[in-house]
Write an enzyme that holds these catalytic residues in place. Structure first.
Site, PDB file in Angstrom:
ATOM      1  N   TYR A 139      42.064  34.183  34.618  1.00 45.69           N
ATOM      2  CA  TYR A 139      41.439  34.603  35.879  1.00 45.69           C
ATOM      3  C   TYR A 139      42.067  35.915  36.390  1.00 45.69           C
ATOM      4  O   TYR A 139      41.360  36.829  36.834  1.00 45.69           O
ATOM      5  CB  TYR A 139      41.633  33.466  36.877  1.00 45.69           C
ATOM      6  CG  TYR A 139      41.032  33.639  38.240  1.00 45.69           C
ATOM      7  CD1 TYR A 139      39.653  33.633  38.435  1.00 45.69           C
ATOM      8  CD2 TYR A 139      41.852  33.770  39.363  1.00 45.69           C
ATOM      9  CE1 TYR A 139      39.114  33.763  39.698  1.00 45.69           C
ATOM     10  CE2 TYR A 139      41.324  33.885  40.632  1.00 45.69           C
ATOM     11  CZ  TYR A 139      39.954  33.885  40.794  1.00 45.69           C
ATOM     12  OH  TYR A 139      39.436  34.015  42.054  1.00 45.69           O
TER      13      TYR A 139
ATOM     14  N   LYS B 273      40.058  39.349  36.955  1.00 46.29           N
ATOM     15  CA  LYS B 273      39.954  39.895  38.308  1.00 46.29           C
ATOM     16  C   LYS B 273      40.546  41.305  38.395  1.00 46.29           C
ATOM     17  O   LYS B 273      40.076  42.138  39.168  1.00 46.29           O
ATOM     18  CB  LYS B 273      40.640  38.955  39.306  1.00 46.29           C
ATOM     19  CG  LYS B 273      39.854  37.656  39.561  1.00 46.29           C
ATOM     20  CD  LYS B 273      38.432  37.949  39.997  1.00 46.29           C
ATOM     21  CE  LYS B 273      37.797  36.836  40.797  1.00 46.29           C
ATOM     22  NZ  LYS B 273      36.372  37.129  41.076  1.00 46.29           N
TER      23      LYS B 273
END
Ligand code: NAI
Length: 301
Positions: free
Chosen positions: A163, A167
């Site tokens: 993640y 991101k």
């Protein structure tokens, strides 16, 4: 200040079937935008799909007197989502890349699927919808894009390497799109939100989920999607009534010269100065770094 409105504008909000995306879609629609409510309607780990989530937000918007259509495509099929907007409303002015999933696990135990799926939905999904919307916005010389990063990407979070990478990739994408969109009045900004949602239910107690309402984040996103927005390439940290810009700084730095060999020990003995950010300057594009290096070397022109 005059009321900020979106009459005549068409907005795509990805992952708008719940959480933050729903709040963005409702707010834009309440101020006159025609909204494409995209949501794949699956589980938080990226499995499954369904029409209920997008449909229920479209119904909410319509019941409040607004205009919206559902779109059930995965953001990976970005062209299909943009087609939904163009078929329904003939244009795309606003794109909020918000869809997301989580597959939290330590790096040691992470499967290739955990990595690929999270990178796909966040980074490739953001890229694919933007890629399809970009020529439409360029042609009309108007675009407002808000991408979604996370404190996990900006600062790191245990168990979220997939993640975090996705991101931070989104933040990098935004840095360059800001430059490429500048001549076409396309403004691209990034958000690091904090809000109670089903994604956060995995890591936050119920009382905090209730307190951190997505509605506290939506006004900044709506501003960044407005004609009034002057900012581009900025990152914002926002949630629970708190708003702040986030930026990249480089320290004043240390120049060890180039007329003789730089030894490992020369660097090691200056680490305190190299790490010192107190007299740092904000860096806004790649040339800032090159210019600084050349300046130290006496080679800048
Ligand atoms: P959420 O789970 O309520 O919203 C995400 C939505 O995206 C869901 O409705 C889901 O069905 C949809 N979605 C998932 N995969 C999709 C796909 N392939 N195509 C289309 N839609 C898809 O969670 P939340 O918190 O509202 O998240 C919104 C965004 O904000 C995400 O990008 C998340 O990573 C980010 N974020 C949220 C934070 C928070 O505190 N809630 C913190 C940092 C970032």
């Amino acid at each position: 200040m005059a009321e900020i409105r979106y009459d005549g504008r068409v907005a795509i909000v990805t992952g708008a079937g719940g959480g933050l995306g729903r709040a963005y879609a409702l707010l834009l629609a309440s101020r006159g935008a025609r909204v494409v409510v995209n949501d794949l309607g699956g589980a938080t780990d990226g499995t499954g799909s369904g029409a209920t989530m997008a449909e229920s937000v479209v119904n909410e918007i319509k019941q409040a007197g607004g205009q919206a259509v559902p779109d059930y495509n995965s953001v990976l099929d970005g062209a299909a989502t943009v087609k939904t907007a163009v078929d329904a409303y003939g244009q795309v002015d606003i794109l909020i890349n918000n869809a997301g999933i989580l597959r939290d696990i330590t790096f040691l135990k992470q499967s290739n699927q955990d990595w690929d799926l999270v990178l796909d939905v966040h980074l490739n999904g953001t890229r694919n919808v933007t890629k399809a919307a970009w020529p439409v916005m360029r042609e009309r010389k108007y675009g407002r894009i808000v991408n979604t990063t996370s404190s996990a990407g900006l600062y790191g979070n245990f168990g979220q390497s997939n993640y975090s990478a996705a991101k931070m990739g989104i933040a990098g994408l935004t840095n360059t799109l800001r430059l490429e969109g500048a001549n076409y009045n396309i403004k691209v900004n990034t958000l690091a939100p904090v809000a109670g949602s089903r994604l956060m239910a995995q890591v936050m107690p119920q009382e905090l989920l209730d307190a951190l309402r997505p509605e506290f984040v939506a006004p900044l996103v709506a501003y960044l999607c407005s004609e009034e927005c002057k900012e581009s390439g900025y990152i914002y940290s926002v949630g629970g009534g708190y708003f702040s810009r986030v930026a990249y700084f480089e320290g004043k730095g240390v120049f060890l010269g180039t007329d003789q060999e730089i030894r490992i020990e020369d660097v090691a003995s200056r680490m305190l100065d190299i790490n010192d950010l107190r007299k740092g300057t904000e860096m806004t594009q790649a040339q800032d770094q090159t210019r600084k290096v050349l300046n130290f070397m006496g080679l800048d022109r």
